[in-house]
Design a protein around this motif. Sequence first.
Motif, PDB file in Angstrom:
ATOM      1  N   UNK A   1       0.941  -1.462  -0.151  1.00 14.67           N
ATOM      2  CA  UNK A   1      -0.659  -0.210  -0.056  1.00 14.67           C
ATOM      3  C   UNK A   1       1.166   1.768   0.375  1.00 14.67           C
ATOM      4  N   UNK A   2       1.694   1.576   1.105  1.00 15.07           N
ATOM      5  CA  UNK A   2       2.527   2.547   0.986  1.00 15.07           C
ATOM      6  C   UNK A   2       3.524   2.485  -0.358  1.00 15.07           C
ATOM      7  N   UNK A   3       4.255   1.973  -0.966  1.00 15.01           N
ATOM      8  CA  UNK A   3       4.983   1.650  -2.512  1.00 15.01           C
ATOM      9  C   UNK A   3       3.780   1.813  -3.343  1.00 15.01           C
ATOM     10  N   UNK A   4       2.736   1.671  -3.715  1.00 15.42           N
ATOM     11  CA  UNK A   4       1.211   1.976  -3.971  1.00 15.42           C
ATOM     12  C   UNK A   4       1.129   3.663  -4.005  1.00 15.42           C
ATOM     13  N   UNK A   5       1.091   4.348  -2.833  1.00 13.44           N
ATOM     14  CA  UNK A   5       0.817   6.079  -2.329  1.00 13.44           C
ATOM     15  C   UNK A   5       1.584   6.211  -2.911  1.00 13.44           C
ATOM     16  N   UNK A   6       2.790   6.114  -2.906  1.00 12.81           N
ATOM     17  CA  UNK A   6       4.138   6.786  -3.257  1.00 12.81           C
ATOM     18  C   UNK A   6       4.231   6.981  -4.952  1.00 12.81           C
ATOM     19  N   UNK A   7       3.303   5.606  -6.026  1.00 10.35           N
ATOM     20  CA  UNK A   7       3.735   5.665  -7.224  1.00 10.35           C
ATOM     21  C   UNK A   7       2.815   6.851  -7.867  1.00 10.35           C
ATOM     22  N   UNK A   8       3.281   7.159  -8.890  1.00  8.98           N
ATOM     23  CA  UNK A   8       3.174   8.433  -9.577  1.00  8.98           C
ATOM     24  C   UNK A   8       3.868   8.123 -10.823  1.00  8.98           C
ATOM     25  N   UNK A   9       2.856   8.523 -11.875  1.00 10.76           N
ATOM     26  CA  UNK A   9       2.654   8.007 -13.402  1.00 10.76           C
ATOM     27  C   UNK A   9       3.971   9.164 -13.717  1.00 10.76           C
ATOM     28  N   UNK A  10       4.406   8.677 -15.182  1.00 11.72           N
ATOM     29  CA  UNK A  10       5.388   9.425 -15.976  1.00 11.72           C
ATOM     30  C   UNK A  10       5.214  11.236 -16.240  1.00 11.72           C
ATOM     31  N   UNK A  11       3.755  11.596 -17.100  1.00 14.34           N
ATOM     32  CA  UNK A  11       3.489  12.715 -16.399  1.00 14.34           C
ATOM     33  C   UNK A  11       3.275  13.826 -14.788  1.00 14.34           C
ATOM     34  N   UNK A  12       2.823  13.040 -14.134  1.00 19.96           N
ATOM     35  CA  UNK A  12       2.950  13.504 -12.543  1.00 19.96           C
ATOM     36  C   UNK A  12       4.725  13.355 -12.466  1.00 19.96           C
ATOM     37  N   UNK A  13       5.343  13.122 -12.510  1.00 22.35           N
ATOM     38  CA  UNK A  13       6.695  12.725 -11.906  1.00 22.35           C
ATOM     39  C   UNK A  13       7.607  13.801 -13.032  1.00 22.35           C
ATOM     40  N   UNK A  14       6.651  14.118 -14.395  1.00 16.79           N
ATOM     41  CA  UNK A  14       7.700  15.437 -14.839  1.00 16.79           C
ATOM     42  C   UNK A  14       7.228  16.423 -14.153  1.00 16.79           C
ATOM     43  N   UNK A  15       5.892  16.524 -14.282  1.00 16.59           N
ATOM     44  CA  UNK A  15       5.301  17.724 -13.558  1.00 16.59           C
ATOM     45  C   UNK A  15       5.574  18.342 -12.560  1.00 16.59           C
ATOM     46  N   UNK A  16       6.105  17.297 -11.370  1.00 14.77           N
ATOM     47  CA  UNK A  16       6.526  17.704  -9.682  1.00 14.77           C
ATOM     48  C   UNK A  16       8.257  18.659 -10.385  1.00 14.77           C
ATOM     49  N   UNK A  17       8.817  17.626 -11.277  1.00 15.41           N
ATOM     50  CA  UNK A  17      10.197  18.435 -11.779  1.00 15.41           C
ATOM     51  C   UNK A  17      10.299  19.732 -12.452  1.00 15.41           C
ATOM     52  N   UNK A  18       8.906  19.763 -13.422  1.00 14.53           N
ATOM     53  CA  UNK A  18       8.934  21.504 -13.652  1.00 14.53           C
ATOM     54  C   UNK A  18       8.409  22.481 -11.806  1.00 14.53           C
ATOM     55  N   UNK A  19       8.011  22.121 -11.772  1.00 18.92           N
ATOM     56  CA  UNK A  19       7.281  22.414 -10.818  1.00 18.92           C
ATOM     57  C   UNK A  19       8.235  23.082 -10.383  1.00 18.92           C
ATOM     58  N   UNK A  20       9.207  22.290  -9.456  1.00 18.43           N
ATOM     59  CA  UNK A  20      10.341  22.895  -8.315  1.00 18.43           C
ATOM     60  C   UNK A  20      11.148  23.424  -9.316  1.00 18.43           C
ATOM     61  N   UNK A  21      10.993  23.125 -10.791  1.00 15.12           N
ATOM     62  CA  UNK A  21      12.572  23.852 -11.869  1.00 15.12           C
ATOM     63  C   UNK A  21      11.867  24.946 -11.950  1.00 15.12           C
ATOM     64  N   UNK A  22      10.262  25.733 -11.749  1.00 13.05           N
ATOM     65  CA  UNK A  22       9.161  26.691 -12.185  1.00 13.05           C
ATOM     66  C   UNK A  22       9.849  27.219 -11.300  1.00 13.05           C
ATOM     67  N   UNK A  23       9.892  27.171  -9.631  1.00 10.33           N
ATOM     68  CA  UNK A  23       9.661  27.908  -8.625  1.00 10.33           C
ATOM     69  C   UNK A  23      10.821  28.653  -7.949  1.00 10.33           C
ATOM     70  N   UNK A  24      12.279  27.595  -8.479  1.00  5.60           N
ATOM     71  CA  UNK A  24      13.605  28.151  -8.501  1.00  5.60           C
ATOM     72  C   UNK A  24      13.635  29.299  -9.443  1.00  5.60           C
ATOM     73  N   UNK A  25      13.536  28.792 -10.683  1.00  3.34           N
ATOM     74  CA  UNK A  25      13.863  29.836 -11.937  1.00  3.34           C
ATOM     75  C   UNK A  25      12.751  31.585 -11.279  1.00  3.34           C
ATOM     76  N   UNK A  26      11.381  31.399 -10.755  1.00  9.06           N
ATOM     77  CA  UNK A  26      10.523  32.836 -10.262  1.00  9.06           C
ATOM     78  C   UNK A  26      11.715  33.327  -8.795  1.00  9.06           C
ATOM     79  N   UNK A  27      12.226  32.071  -8.017  1.00 14.84           N
ATOM     80  CA  UNK A  27      12.550  33.020  -6.586  1.00 14.84           C
ATOM     81  C   UNK A  27      13.831  33.359  -7.458  1.00 14.84           C
ATOM     82  N   UNK A  28      14.429  33.485  -8.279  1.00 10.56           N
ATOM     83  CA  UNK A  28      15.104  33.771  -8.988  1.00 10.56           C
ATOM     84  C   UNK A  28      15.297  35.528  -9.672  1.00 10.56           C
ATOM     85  N   UNK A  29      14.203  35.002 -10.245  1.00 10.12           N
ATOM     86  CA  UNK A  29      13.394  36.661 -10.992  1.00 10.12           C
ATOM     87  C   UNK A  29      12.994  37.910 -10.175  1.00 10.12           C
TER      88      UNK A  29
END
Length: 987
Positions: free
Chosen positions: A698-726
Motif C-alpha cells: 500500500x505504501x509503494x502504491x501510494x508513492x507510485x506516480x505516472x510519467x506525466x505526474x513525475x515530469x510535472x513535479x520536476x517542472x514545478x520545482x524548476x519553475x519555483x527556482x526560476x521564479x525565486x531568482x527573478x
Amino acid sequence: MRLHRLRLTAFQAFAGSEQVDFDGLSESGLFLLHGDTGAGKTTLLDAVAFALYGDVPGARSRDARLRSDHAAPEVRTEVELEVTLRERRVRIIRRPAQERPKLRGEGTTREPPACTVQELDAASGEWTALASRRDEADAELIDLLGMSCEQFCQVVLLPQGEFATFLRADSGERQAVLERLFGTDRFTRVEHWLTDRRKAAWAELRDAMQDVRDVVSRVSEVAGEPPPEGWEHDLDGLPAWVGGIATHADASQATAAAAREAAGAERVVAERALAEGRALAERRARHVTAVAELAAWQERLPARAAAEAELAAAERAAPLAGLLTSRLAIYTDTAGTNGQSSPRELRARAAEARGEAGALDALVAVEERLARDEAELARLAAQADQAAVEARAAEQALVELAVERTALEATVKAARDAAASAERLTAEAGTAAQRAEQGAERDRLSAEREQVHERRRTAIDAEQQAHRAWLDLRERRLAGMAAELAEGLQPGEPCAVCGATEHPAPAHLQPTPAREDPAALRAVNAPSLDARPAALDESRPLAEREQQAEADHARRAADRASAERKVSEIEAALAAARAVAGKDPADALAAIAERLAAELETARAEAAKGSEAQQRLVTLDASTQEHQQAQKQATHAEATARATHAERSRALEADRVRIEQARGDAPTVAARAEALRTEADAAEQEAAACDAGFADAAAARAALRDDEARAELRARIEQFDTGLAERRAQAEDADLKAAATAPAPDLDALEAPARTAIEADEQATRHHGLAEQRLAALRRLSEQLEQALVTLEPVAEQERLIRELAGLVDGSAAANRLRMRLSAYVLAARLEEVAAAATVRLERMSNGRYQLVHTDERARGERRAGLELRVVDGWTGQERPPATLSGGETFLASLALALGLADVVAAEAGGSRLETLFVDEGFGSLDERTLDEVLDVLDALREGGRTVGIVSHVAELRQRIPTRLRVVKGRGGSRVEHEQAATTSPA
C-alpha cells in the motif's frame, strides 16, 4: 344607294322566310311601313343593316339575338339583300354565328358567321362573285358603302325621337352625336393628347422644381438660416444667396483651423508632464511589488522540499508499477500479511493459490454449458406459456364470433322482412304523393275558378253594353243617313243618289234625344268599371263614332271569348284534379303521403343492412376456421414444449451438484478461480514492496506516480527556482531602487491641466471639422443648385408653351374668346351646314315661319360655346331656344334636322346619292294642315326616283298613303304583307 329586294329567314321576329320588294314599293315613291307594336317593323331595318355591316344599329347591337326563337332547328338564320351601291348592283348573303344540329349523331354544333357578295353584270344579266369569305366581303362593302353603320342608320333611317332629343340637347350631348356621325373624334383625341401632355409637362416641371426646392432646403439646413422670402418667384437671386453663405463659411473654417493648432500645442506640453509623473509612480510601485513578491516566494520553500521528497519516492516505486497495478490490488491491501510474513512465505502462498485456480479451470466450461442449458430450459418454459396464452385467446375469439353470428343472422332476417315491406310501400307512397299533389292543385283551382267566373261575367256585361251602344249609334246613323248625304250637296252639283242639280229641301240632322244620351246610357247600364263602353267624342261625325263603337264591341267580344276559354280550361283541370284527389282535405292527403314516404325510407334503410350482414357472415365463417386452427396448433405446441423441458431438466441435475460444490462462496466457478489468482498477485506485490524499501504494497502504491505526474513535479520545482531568482533580481534592480528613494509625484496636480488641454483640443478639432464639412457641403450644394436651375429653365418654358396651347385648344384659356374646344369648333362648322340644309325644308313645312340657325354663343348654365341651335320665328323676327317649340313644331324641326343631317353626312361619306330613306314615327303630333305640309316635303324627296318609307302607327296615314308594307305578328312568328289601296285623300 337604292334598296331593291330583301329576304330574311329565321331572323329575330320572323320564323320563316319573308321577302320585301323595295322595287315594287318604289313605284309610288312613298310607302307606309306599319304594324302592331312588337310585330317586327324595326327588325326589317335591322336586317338591312345586318346585311350591309354584319351588325344591328344602336343599343340593340349590344344584346341582339339575331336568330328567331320561333324557327325550327334545321332552318338557318340568313339575310339576303339586293342593293345598288355607287351605280353597282350587288347581292349580299350573310349569316350570323348560330347553333345547328349535327349531321351525324345527336346534339348541336356552332356554325361560324359567313358572308358572300355578288355583283350583277348589266350586259349578261349574270351574277358574279366578288367575295366568298366574311373578311373579304366586309372589305369590299366598306369601299362601296363609304360610311359607317352609325352613319348609315342616321341618314337612311331618320328616327324623329332621337332628333327631338338632339334638338333640345346641351352642347356636350350634341357634340357626342355629331362626333359619331362626322368622325371628328381625331380632334377630340388631339384635345386629350394635349391635356395629357400638359399634365405630363406639369409633372415634369413639378419634379424639376422639387429638385431646386430640395437643394435650397439643404442649403438652409447646412447654413442654419432660412432662404430669401419669395425665392420661388425670383430664382435668379438664389446663386448670390448661396455664394454669400459659402464666403462666410470659408472665413469660419480658417478661424477654426488656427484655434485647433494652438490648442494642440498646449495639449502636447500638458500630456508630456503627466506622462513623466505617471512613469515615476509606476517604477516606485514596481519596486514595492518586487519586494513583496520575493518575501512571498521565500515563504513557499518548505513546499518545495515536500515536492522534492515526493518525487524521490515516486522514482523508487516506478520499477514496481506493473506489479502494483495488477488485478484486485485492493484485495492485496486487505488480505496481505501487513508485514507479518517474509517475502519467501508470501511467494509460497502465491504458488499454492495459482495451483488451485488451475484445477478449477476445467469446471468453467461445464459451468458455461450448464448456463446455456438453463437458458434453453427457460426458453422452453416461456414458449409453453406463450402457446397457452394463444390457445386461450383463440378460444375467446371463437366465443365472440359465435355471439356475432347470432346477431348477424337476426339482422339478415329483419332485412328480408323490410325489403318485402318496402316493395309494398313504394306503390302506396307513390299513389299518396300523387293524390296530395292533385289535392293541392284542386284547392288552388277551386279558388281560381271563382275569379275566372267573375271575369267572365264582367266580360259578358261589357260586351253586351258595347253591343247596345253600337246598335244605338247604328240606328241613329241609319235614321239620319239622308241628312248625312245632304251635308255634301252643293248648289249646281248633281246629287249622288238621284242626280238632280237642284236641292230644294235637304234633310237636317236631328238633335240627340235626352233619353238616348250615350253618357247617361253608359252610366245607367254599366255594372262595373270594366264593363263600361269606350268614351266617345260627341263632337266627331256620327259615322266615325259608329266605327269606334263597332271596334269597341269587337274588342269586348274578344275579351268575352278569352274569358270563356279560361273558364273551360279551369273547369277541365279542376275535374281532373278531383278525379285523382277525391274529397279528402289536402292537408290530410299531404300527411298520409309524408307518413308513407317516411315508412318507405325506413324500410329501405333496414333492407340495405341485409346485404352488409350477409357479407359479414361469409367473412365470419373464414375467421372461425382460422381461430379453430390456431387453437389446435397452440395446444399442441404447449404440450410439446412442457415435455421437452421436463426431460432436459432431469439430465442436468448431476452437473448442477458438481458446479455448486466447486463454486463455494463465489457466484461462479470462474469467479472462484479469479479470486485465487488475485490472492496470488497480492502476495507477490507484498514481497516486491518489501524488497524496494516500502513498509508494504500500500505504501509503494501510494508513492507510485505516472510519467506525466513525475515530469510535472520536476517542472514545478524548476519553475519555483526560476521564479525565486527573478524576484530576487527585480528587488535588487538599481533603477527601481533609485525611484523608490526619489520624492513621490503629485499626479492629481498634473492630471487637471492635462484634462483641460485635451478637452480644449478636442473641441477645437470638432469645430474645425464641422466648419470644413459645412464649407464642402455648401460648395457641393452650390454646384447642384446651378445644375438644377439649368435643368429647370427649358422644362418651365416647355410647360408654359404646352399649357397655353392646351388651354387654347380645350377652350379654358382667356385667349379663346368663345371658350370653344377644337372639336367643338370643327363640329360647329358641320352643325352650321346641317342647320342650313334643315332650314330649306323647315321653311316649307312651316309655311316660311321657322328657320334653324347655328350660334357660337353659350347657352345659360353652360361653360362652353360653339354647338348651340336657335329657332328664328319669321312672324316675330325673334330667336328662341328649340325647347320653346310645341309638340308639332318640335316634330317639324326634328324632321327637318334629320333630313338636313342626312344630306350633310351623305356628302361627308363621299357624296353618294341616297335613293331609299325611312322616316320613323312622330306624325301623330301634327294637325291635318301641317301633316299635309310634311307629306308634301316628303313627297318632294321622291324627285329623281328616290323612295321614302314612313314608319308610323298613325291610322290617317293608311288612308293617305296607298302603298303599304304591313308587319303582322303571331304566335308562330311575324310575317310581311304588301298592301295597295286607293287613297281617300291626296297625299
